[in-house]
Design a protein around this motif. Structure first.
Motif, PDB file in Angstrom:
ATOM      1  N   VAL A  40       0.846  -1.194   0.000  1.00  0.00           N
ATOM      2  CA  VAL A  40       0.000   0.000   0.000  1.00  0.00           C
ATOM      3  C   VAL A  40       0.881   1.243   0.000  1.00  0.00           C
ATOM      4  O   VAL A  40       1.846   1.329   0.759  1.00  0.00           O
ATOM      5  CB  VAL A  40      -0.915   0.058   1.243  1.00  0.00           C
ATOM      6  N   THR A  41       0.564   2.206  -0.867  1.00  0.00           N
ATOM      7  CA  THR A  41       1.172   3.533  -0.785  1.00  0.00           C
ATOM      8  C   THR A  41       0.052   4.562  -0.728  1.00  0.00           C
ATOM      9  O   THR A  41      -1.054   4.324  -1.225  1.00  0.00           O
ATOM     10  CB  THR A  41       2.090   3.852  -1.984  1.00  0.00           C
ATOM     11  N   VAL A  42       0.355   5.707  -0.126  1.00  0.00           N
ATOM     12  CA  VAL A  42      -0.619   6.799  -0.066  1.00  0.00           C
ATOM     13  C   VAL A  42       0.102   8.108  -0.343  1.00  0.00           C
ATOM     14  O   VAL A  42       1.095   8.438   0.317  1.00  0.00           O
ATOM     15  CB  VAL A  42      -1.318   6.878   1.312  1.00  0.00           C
ATOM     16  N   ASP A  43      -0.389   8.836  -1.335  1.00  0.00           N
ATOM     17  CA  ASP A  43       0.151  10.143  -1.687  1.00  0.00           C
ATOM     18  C   ASP A  43      -0.812  11.227  -1.232  1.00  0.00           C
ATOM     19  O   ASP A  43      -2.034  11.099  -1.393  1.00  0.00           O
ATOM     20  CB  ASP A  43       0.385  10.248  -3.193  1.00  0.00           C
ATOM     21  N   ARG A  44      -0.258  12.302  -0.699  1.00  0.00           N
ATOM     22  CA  ARG A  44      -1.065  13.407  -0.184  1.00  0.00           C
ATOM     23  C   ARG A  44      -0.883  14.644  -1.052  1.00  0.00           C
ATOM     24  O   ARG A  44       0.237  15.023  -1.397  1.00  0.00           O
ATOM     25  CB  ARG A  44      -0.658  13.721   1.257  1.00  0.00           C
ATOM     26  N   PHE A  45      -1.992  15.264  -1.397  1.00  0.00           N
ATOM     27  CA  PHE A  45      -2.003  16.530  -2.131  1.00  0.00           C
ATOM     28  C   PHE A  45      -2.907  17.474  -1.348  1.00  0.00           C
ATOM     29  O   PHE A  45      -4.120  17.529  -1.595  1.00  0.00           O
ATOM     30  CB  PHE A  45      -2.522  16.329  -3.549  1.00  0.00           C
ATOM     31  N   GLY A  46      -2.346  18.195  -0.400  1.00  0.00           N
ATOM     32  CA  GLY A  46      -3.174  19.004   0.488  1.00  0.00           C
ATOM     33  C   GLY A  46      -4.105  18.109   1.282  1.00  0.00           C
ATOM     34  O   GLY A  46      -3.680  17.168   1.945  1.00  0.00           O
ATOM     35  N   GLY A  47      -5.416  18.372   1.201  1.00  0.00           N
ATOM     36  CA  GLY A  47      -6.380  17.552   1.916  1.00  0.00           C
ATOM     37  C   GLY A  47      -6.833  16.317   1.159  1.00  0.00           C
ATOM     38  O   GLY A  47      -7.642  15.528   1.663  1.00  0.00           O
ATOM     39  N   LEU A  48      -6.301  16.122  -0.055  1.00  0.00           N
ATOM     40  CA  LEU A  48      -6.623  14.955  -0.872  1.00  0.00           C
ATOM     41  C   LEU A  48      -5.577  13.865  -0.662  1.00  0.00           C
ATOM     42  O   LEU A  48      -4.375  14.126  -0.737  1.00  0.00           O
ATOM     43  CB  LEU A  48      -6.651  15.355  -2.347  1.00  0.00           C
ATOM     44  N   TYR A  49      -6.034  12.633  -0.422  1.00  0.00           N
ATOM     45  CA  TYR A  49      -5.139  11.491  -0.258  1.00  0.00           C
ATOM     46  C   TYR A  49      -5.482  10.444  -1.323  1.00  0.00           C
ATOM     47  O   TYR A  49      -6.658  10.138  -1.540  1.00  0.00           O
ATOM     48  CB  TYR A  49      -5.288  10.868   1.129  1.00  0.00           C
ATOM     49  N   VAL A  50      -4.448   9.901  -1.974  1.00  0.00           N
ATOM     50  CA  VAL A  50      -4.633   8.892  -3.018  1.00  0.00           C
ATOM     51  C   VAL A  50      -3.995   7.583  -2.561  1.00  0.00           C
ATOM     52  O   VAL A  50      -2.776   7.512  -2.374  1.00  0.00           O
ATOM     53  CB  VAL A  50      -4.023   9.356  -4.359  1.00  0.00           C
ATOM     54  N   VAL A  51      -4.836   6.571  -2.372  1.00  0.00           N
ATOM     55  CA  VAL A  51      -4.404   5.263  -1.870  1.00  0.00           C
ATOM     56  C   VAL A  51      -4.200   4.323  -3.053  1.00  0.00           C
ATOM     57  O   VAL A  51      -5.098   4.162  -3.889  1.00  0.00           O
ATOM     58  CB  VAL A  51      -5.453   4.668  -0.913  1.00  0.00           C
ATOM     59  N   ALA A 107     -15.340  14.163  -0.010  1.00  0.00           N
ATOM     60  CA  ALA A 107     -15.915  14.959  -1.092  1.00  0.00           C
ATOM     61  C   ALA A 107     -15.261  14.629  -2.436  1.00  0.00           C
ATOM     62  O   ALA A 107     -14.063  14.374  -2.510  1.00  0.00           O
ATOM     63  CB  ALA A 107     -15.723  16.439  -0.786  1.00  0.00           C
ATOM     64  N   PRO A 108     -16.034  14.650  -3.524  1.00  0.00           N
ATOM     65  CA  PRO A 108     -15.448  14.473  -4.850  1.00  0.00           C
ATOM     66  C   PRO A 108     -14.566  15.658  -5.223  1.00  0.00           C
ATOM     67  O   PRO A 108     -14.855  16.793  -4.849  1.00  0.00           O
ATOM     68  CB  PRO A 108     -16.666  14.378  -5.774  1.00  0.00           C
ATOM     69  N   VAL A 109     -13.483  15.382  -5.945  1.00  0.00           N
ATOM     70  CA  VAL A 109     -12.550  16.429  -6.366  1.00  0.00           C
ATOM     71  C   VAL A 109     -12.280  16.258  -7.858  1.00  0.00           C
ATOM     72  O   VAL A 109     -11.694  15.261  -8.271  1.00  0.00           O
ATOM     73  CB  VAL A 109     -11.218  16.350  -5.587  1.00  0.00           C
ATOM     74  N   GLU A 110     -12.709  17.218  -8.652  1.00  0.00           N
ATOM     75  CA  GLU A 110     -12.408  17.159 -10.083  1.00  0.00           C
ATOM     76  C   GLU A 110     -10.949  17.509 -10.331  1.00  0.00           C
ATOM     77  O   GLU A 110     -10.251  16.849 -11.096  1.00  0.00           O
ATOM     78  CB  GLU A 110     -13.320  18.103 -10.853  1.00  0.00           C
ATOM     79  N   SER A 111     -10.473  18.564  -9.671  1.00  0.00           N
ATOM     80  CA  SER A 111      -9.069  18.959  -9.783  1.00  0.00           C
ATOM     81  C   SER A 111      -8.719  19.843  -8.598  1.00  0.00           C
ATOM     82  O   SER A 111      -9.598  20.437  -7.971  1.00  0.00           O
ATOM     83  CB  SER A 111      -8.797  19.695 -11.092  1.00  0.00           C
ATOM     84  N   LEU A 112      -7.423  19.916  -8.315  1.00  0.00           N
ATOM     85  CA  LEU A 112      -6.930  20.840  -7.297  1.00  0.00           C
ATOM     86  C   LEU A 112      -5.511  21.223  -7.650  1.00  0.00           C
ATOM     87  O   LEU A 112      -4.845  20.560  -8.456  1.00  0.00           O
ATOM     88  CB  LEU A 112      -7.011  20.242  -5.896  1.00  0.00           C
ATOM     89  N   THR A 113      -5.023  22.295  -7.055  1.00  0.00           N
ATOM     90  CA  THR A 113      -3.650  22.742  -7.274  1.00  0.00           C
ATOM     91  C   THR A 113      -2.797  22.330  -6.077  1.00  0.00           C
ATOM     92  O   THR A 113      -3.122  22.650  -4.941  1.00  0.00           O
ATOM     93  CB  THR A 113      -3.591  24.263  -7.444  1.00  0.00           C
ATOM     94  N   ALA A 114      -1.735  21.587  -6.356  1.00  0.00           N
ATOM     95  CA  ALA A 114      -0.780  21.191  -5.325  1.00  0.00           C
ATOM     96  C   ALA A 114       0.516  21.958  -5.533  1.00  0.00           C
ATOM     97  O   ALA A 114       0.848  22.366  -6.655  1.00  0.00           O
ATOM     98  CB  ALA A 114      -0.521  19.689  -5.375  1.00  0.00           C
ATOM     99  N   LEU A 115       1.254  22.146  -4.460  1.00  0.00           N
ATOM    100  CA  LEU A 115       2.537  22.842  -4.507  1.00  0.00           C
ATOM    101  C   LEU A 115       3.686  21.874  -4.243  1.00  0.00           C
ATOM    102  O   LEU A 115       3.580  20.978  -3.407  1.00  0.00           O
ATOM    103  CB  LEU A 115       2.591  23.942  -3.453  1.00  0.00           C
ATOM    104  N   GLU A 116       4.778  22.092  -4.985  1.00  0.00           N
ATOM    105  CA  GLU A 116       6.025  21.377  -4.706  1.00  0.00           C
ATOM    106  C   GLU A 116       7.159  22.374  -4.836  1.00  0.00           C
ATOM    107  O   GLU A 116       7.420  22.910  -5.920  1.00  0.00           O
ATOM    108  CB  GLU A 116       6.227  20.221  -5.688  1.00  0.00           C
ATOM    109  N   ASN A 117       7.806  22.664  -3.719  1.00  0.00           N
ATOM    110  CA  ASN A 117       8.890  23.649  -3.693  1.00  0.00           C
ATOM    111  C   ASN A 117       8.481  24.960  -4.361  1.00  0.00           C
ATOM    112  O   ASN A 117       9.251  25.575  -5.096  1.00  0.00           O
ATOM    113  CB  ASN A 117      10.145  23.073  -4.352  1.00  0.00           C
ATOM    114  N   GLY A 118       7.234  25.364  -4.096  1.00  0.00           N
ATOM    115  CA  GLY A 118       6.746  26.642  -4.587  1.00  0.00           C
ATOM    116  C   GLY A 118       6.199  26.646  -5.994  1.00  0.00           C
ATOM    117  O   GLY A 118       5.703  27.672  -6.458  1.00  0.00           O
TER     118      GLY A 118
END
Length: 324
Positions: A40-51, A107-118
């Motif tokens: 199992v891996t889980v990636d986080r993008f702000g409040g969104l988590y992808v398992v 909640a469903p998320v169509e898209s969101l903006t994530a940050l990586e090193n600005g």
């Protein structure tokens, strides 16, 4: 004995400074057996988590894992990806089963903006198995931020053009992105606009990488820095590619378009290919191109959020070579 919720909370806490870095909201919070939860891996993008699941879990196992993730991390939204190991399984299972478009929790998320090193990236969790950004490359992109000023950059197997976007955000004169898929290149154009970068369609080329490397070499085009980050396996109309078998051929083709004194950033994410063998394949390709190379560095993903089990080598390998 710790519960699954305890294990997930501990893994999250191990991410240390990433949890409070306002310039980075995208990172891995669980990395398989090294964090106590195999397959199992889980990636986080702000409040969104992808398992992501790397074996066939029963329905009750999936439910227990998702419930534990909600209890441990309180995500706004949780999406599930099932990643069977065998390609034949992938071919015979509906996409909706592998990568449901709807959220598994929250909640469903169509898209969101994530940050990586600005730098900003558009994430689409319901678009398939890949959501827009490969997080194990964060340290390599951070390295590029320090190196790209004033350079010309060629980004091969560009996907959503993260290396190209980072290069332009860091002062590169040009970033040319090549990928087989026009759809992901258009996503890359969206990433560029998200970072207030001008978009020139000539810098987003859809086609076979080997074919375009031949064309660029024939025209005498060279680049100060060439990033080669292929999938472990790929099939296009033109050719089949296996990193473990063909990387020397790719390194040869890429080396032909590296400017004198420029650098080839050779990347491979294949657990079955040891670093020493990978370095040897890159060196072989450079020699076949008639170039002399000096190895500058070899690295992998950040150990902070991509830890390795004892005695285990990271799947991701990055080898930087300067060419004469």
């Amino acid at each position: 004995m710790p519960t699954l919720v305890d294990t997930l909370r501990t893994a999250h806490a191990r991410r240390g400074a990433l949890l409070t870095d306002a310039r980075t909201t995208a990172f891995r919070v669980l990395h398989g057996g090294a964090d106590g939860v195999p397959d199992v891996t889980v990636d986080r993008f702000g409040g969104l988590y992808v398992v992501s699941l790397y074996r066939d879990f029963t329905a009750s196992e999936e439910e227990a894992l998702l419930d534990a993730a909600v209890a441990a991390w309180a995500p706004d939204s949780l999406y599930l990806k099932r990643r069977p190991r065998e390609a034949r399984v992938l071919a015979n299972v509906a996409k909706e089963t592998l990568a449901p478009e709807t959220a598994a929790r929250g909640a469903p998320v169509e898209s969101l903006t994530a940050l990586e090193n600005g730098v900003s990236f558009l994430i689409r969790p319901g678009q398939g198995l890949s959501v827009g950004l490969y997080l194990d490359m964060r340290d390599t992109r951070a390295w590029l931020q320090q190196e790209a000023q004033g350079l010309t950059v060629l980004n091969l197997f560009a996907y959503t053009c993260a290396f190209g976007v980072v290069a332009r955000a860091s002062g590169a004169k040009r970033a040319l992105n090549v990928d087989a898929s026009r759809r992901v290149l258009e996503w890359g154009e969206e990433n560029a606009r998200l970072n207030a970068q001008p978009v020139d369609r000539y810098d987003y080329i859809a086609g076979d990488v080997f074919d375009w490397l031949k064309r660029l070499a024939k025209k005498g085009e060279t680049f100060d820095l060439v990033v080669s980050d292929p999938p472990s396996f790929s099939n296009t109309k033109e050719a089949r590619f296996s990193a473990a078998r063909d990387y020397a051929r790719l390194a040869e083709a890429a080396a032909r378009v590296v400017a004198p004194g420029g650098r080839l950033v050779a990347c491979c994410n294949h657990a079955g290919l040891p670093m020493k063998r990978f370095e040897a394949m890159v060196a072989e390709g450079v020699a076949l191109a008639g170039r002399q190379g000096r190895a500058l560095s070899s690295s992998g993903p950040s150990s902070l959020d991509f830890p390795s089990a004892p005695g285990e080598e990271p799947a991701l390998k990055v080898h930087v070579v300067q060419l004469r």
